[in-house]
Motif scaffolding. Structure first.
Motif, mmCIF file in Angstrom:
data_model
loop_
_atom_site.group_PDB
_atom_site.id
_atom_site.type_symbol
_atom_site.label_atom_id
_atom_site.label_comp_id
_atom_site.label_asym_id
_atom_site.label_seq_id
_atom_site.Cartn_x
_atom_site.Cartn_y
_atom_site.Cartn_z
ATOM 1 N N TYR A 186 3.586 0.304 -0.610
ATOM 2 C CA TYR A 186 2.665 1.438 -0.702
ATOM 3 C C TYR A 186 1.918 1.621 0.610
ATOM 4 O O TYR A 186 1.668 0.652 1.331
ATOM 5 C CB TYR A 186 1.609 1.172 -1.792
ATOM 6 C CG TYR A 186 2.144 0.734 -3.134
ATOM 7 C CD1 TYR A 186 2.476 -0.593 -3.371
ATOM 8 C CD2 TYR A 186 2.290 1.642 -4.176
ATOM 9 C CE1 TYR A 186 2.961 -1.007 -4.603
ATOM 10 C CE2 TYR A 186 2.773 1.241 -5.414
ATOM 11 C CZ TYR A 186 3.102 -0.084 -5.624
ATOM 12 O OH TYR A 186 3.578 -0.487 -6.850
ATOM 13 N N ARG A 214 8.418 -3.160 -4.211
ATOM 14 C CA ARG A 214 7.515 -2.013 -4.169
ATOM 15 C C ARG A 214 6.554 -2.110 -2.991
ATOM 16 O O ARG A 214 5.898 -3.129 -2.805
ATOM 17 C CB ARG A 214 6.733 -1.925 -5.474
ATOM 18 C CG ARG A 214 7.671 -1.772 -6.655
ATOM 19 C CD ARG A 214 6.976 -1.653 -7.962
ATOM 20 N NE ARG A 214 7.983 -1.452 -9.012
ATOM 21 C CZ ARG A 214 7.807 -0.684 -10.067
ATOM 22 N NH1 ARG A 214 6.664 -0.060 -10.237
ATOM 23 N NH2 ARG A 214 8.762 -0.552 -10.965
ATOM 24 N N TYR A 244 -11.318 -5.781 -6.648
ATOM 25 C CA TYR A 244 -10.987 -6.290 -5.332
ATOM 26 C C TYR A 244 -12.267 -6.383 -4.507
ATOM 27 O O TYR A 244 -13.160 -5.546 -4.610
ATOM 28 C CB TYR A 244 -10.018 -5.358 -4.598
ATOM 29 C CG TYR A 244 -8.568 -5.531 -4.951
ATOM 30 C CD1 TYR A 244 -8.021 -4.859 -6.033
ATOM 31 C CD2 TYR A 244 -7.745 -6.363 -4.199
ATOM 32 C CE1 TYR A 244 -6.677 -5.004 -6.352
ATOM 33 C CE2 TYR A 244 -6.400 -6.511 -4.508
ATOM 34 C CZ TYR A 244 -5.872 -5.836 -5.584
ATOM 35 O OH TYR A 244 -4.546 -5.987 -5.897
ATOM 36 N N SER A 262 3.873 -4.922 -4.175
ATOM 37 C CA SER A 262 3.721 -5.521 -5.503
ATOM 38 C C SER A 262 5.093 -5.830 -6.069
ATOM 39 O O SER A 262 6.095 -5.236 -5.682
ATOM 40 C CB SER A 262 2.942 -4.601 -6.445
ATOM 41 O OG SER A 262 3.690 -3.454 -6.758
ATOM 42 N N GLY A 263 5.099 -6.758 -6.999
ATOM 43 C CA GLY A 263 6.333 -7.125 -7.663
ATOM 44 C C GLY A 263 6.676 -6.128 -8.754
ATOM 45 O O GLY A 263 5.924 -5.195 -9.026
ATOM 46 N N PHE A 308 -8.473 -4.178 -12.277
ATOM 47 C CA PHE A 308 -8.687 -5.176 -11.230
ATOM 48 C C PHE A 308 -10.013 -4.918 -10.525
ATOM 49 O O PHE A 308 -10.473 -3.777 -10.438
ATOM 50 C CB PHE A 308 -7.576 -5.088 -10.168
ATOM 51 C CG PHE A 308 -6.173 -5.184 -10.697
ATOM 52 C CD1 PHE A 308 -5.522 -4.061 -11.157
ATOM 53 C CD2 PHE A 308 -5.510 -6.400 -10.699
ATOM 54 C CE1 PHE A 308 -4.220 -4.138 -11.636
ATOM 55 C CE2 PHE A 308 -4.206 -6.487 -11.178
ATOM 56 C CZ PHE A 308 -3.560 -5.356 -11.638
ATOM 57 N N THR A 366 1.151 -7.392 -12.249
ATOM 58 C CA THR A 366 0.798 -8.083 -11.011
ATOM 59 C C THR A 366 -0.069 -7.194 -10.129
ATOM 60 O O THR A 366 0.026 -5.979 -10.159
ATOM 61 C CB THR A 366 2.042 -8.493 -10.232
ATOM 62 O OG1 THR A 366 2.820 -7.321 -9.935
ATOM 63 C CG2 THR A 366 2.885 -9.459 -11.024
ATOM 64 N N GLU A 367 -0.886 -7.875 -9.351
ATOM 65 C CA GLU A 367 -1.765 -7.136 -8.451
ATOM 66 C C GLU A 367 -0.988 -6.687 -7.223
ATOM 67 O O GLU A 367 0.143 -7.099 -6.975
ATOM 68 C CB GLU A 367 -2.941 -8.021 -8.018
ATOM 69 C CG GLU A 367 -2.559 -9.150 -7.065
ATOM 70 C CD GLU A 367 -2.212 -10.425 -7.783
ATOM 71 O OE1 GLU A 367 -1.724 -10.347 -8.941
ATOM 72 O OE2 GLU A 367 -2.405 -11.501 -7.198
ATOM 73 N N ALA A 368 -1.601 -5.841 -6.437
ATOM 74 C CA ALA A 368 -1.059 -5.445 -5.147
ATOM 75 C C ALA A 368 -1.573 -6.404 -4.076
ATOM 76 O O ALA A 368 -2.701 -6.879 -4.135
ATOM 77 C CB ALA A 368 -1.472 -4.012 -4.810
ATOM 78 N N PHE A 369 -0.709 -6.696 -3.116
ATOM 79 C CA PHE A 369 -1.067 -7.555 -1.986
ATOM 80 C C PHE A 369 -1.159 -6.665 -0.745
ATOM 81 O O PHE A 369 -0.242 -5.895 -0.455
ATOM 82 C CB PHE A 369 -0.014 -8.635 -1.782
ATOM 83 C CG PHE A 369 0.073 -9.598 -2.925
ATOM 84 C CD1 PHE A 369 0.841 -9.305 -4.042
ATOM 85 C CD2 PHE A 369 -0.610 -10.801 -2.893
ATOM 86 C CE1 PHE A 369 0.923 -10.183 -5.120
ATOM 87 C CE2 PHE A 369 -0.537 -11.691 -3.954
ATOM 88 C CZ PHE A 369 0.231 -11.378 -5.073
ATOM 89 N N PHE A 370 -2.251 -6.796 -0.031
ATOM 90 C CA PHE A 370 -2.547 -5.874 1.057
ATOM 91 C C PHE A 370 -2.398 -6.516 2.432
ATOM 92 O O PHE A 370 -2.663 -7.714 2.602
ATOM 93 C CB PHE A 370 -3.983 -5.366 0.931
ATOM 94 C CG PHE A 370 -4.178 -4.398 -0.200
ATOM 95 C CD1 PHE A 370 -4.372 -4.845 -1.492
ATOM 96 C CD2 PHE A 370 -4.160 -3.030 0.037
ATOM 97 C CE1 PHE A 370 -4.544 -3.957 -2.541
ATOM 98 C CE2 PHE A 370 -4.343 -2.130 -0.996
ATOM 99 C CZ PHE A 370 -4.522 -2.604 -2.284
#
Lengths: 116, 113
Positions: free
Chosen positions: B33, B31, A37, B94-95, A35, B100-104
């Protein structure tokens, strides 16, 4: 453990020009995800582009594209027609495809400046 | 409203104080983090949780603890803050799908004086 290296702490580009940000990674796995970002001054982490390692075709998202070289473990980001709003920190990240080991590992980041 | 919300956004605290950073999410992800961002080091993983009963240490967990109060809530505590814990802290979700990407969240700027 997987490591991600961004060797360019800072980069600069003229508006409307093209710039490439470098990223290399180290892994013994064959299946993973990569990725890029973007982090503007607002601090928000924004996904720019994603690449699946099993896909040979390079991902593209509008003005953003990647050059994914799996054998070389390289994942560079190309920004075409750079705009002032592209100025930000850019982070390269690696994520394992293993279900129980898929936290995201980040590089140190590259700060991109766009000159008008 | 943001999908991942962190509170507070900024905090200054004194050495030795206990502080808690909170994170809540509306994405329905299992999940969650906690990352720490330092200049020149990128983001480093402190703790992560795959569900309410699952807590795991990341690469820099010393001096930190976490609590997963519910699927949607994951808090980070500094039991006795020290100046080198001054940093930008991010919560992410994240799912279950690995692609899938991580959402911050928007980050918490913590300064320990």
């Amino acid at each position: 453990a997987q490591t991600v290296t961004q060797s360019q702490p800072e980069m600069s580009v003229q508006e409307a020009e093209t710039v490439t940000l470098s990223c290399t990674y180290d892994t013994s796995e064959s299946d993973y995800y990569l990725f890029w970002y973007k982090q503007p001054p607002s601090r928000q982490m924004i996904l720019v582009i994603r690449q699946e390692a099993y896909k040979q075709q390079n991902a593209t998202e509008n003005r953003f594209s990647v050059n994914f070289q799996k054998a070389a473990k390289s994942f560079s980001l190309k920004i075409s027609d750079s705009q002032l709003g592209d100025a930000a920190m850019y982070f390269c990240a690696y994520r394992s495809a293993l279900y129980n080991n898929n936290d995201m590992r980040f590089g140190a980041g590259t700060r991109l400046t766009v000159k008008p | 409203d943001a999908d991942v919300t962190q509170t507070p956004r900024n905090r200054i605290t004194k050495t030795g104080k206990r502080i808690m950073l909170e994170c809540s999410q509306t994405k329905g992800h299992d999940r969650m983090y906690w990352y720490r961002q330092d200049p020149g080091l990128g983001l480093r993983l402190i703790y992560y949780s795959f569900d309410v009963k699952d807590i795991n240490k990341g690469e820099i967990s010393d001096g930190y603890s976490v609590s997963r109060q519910a699927q949607a809530k994951f808090s980070l505590s500094l039991e006795s803050a020290i100046p080198n814990q001054t940093a930008l802290y991010f919560c992410a979700t994240s799912g279950g799908q690995t692609n899938t990407e991580a959402f911050f969240g928007q980050g918490t700027r913590l300064t320990v004086v």
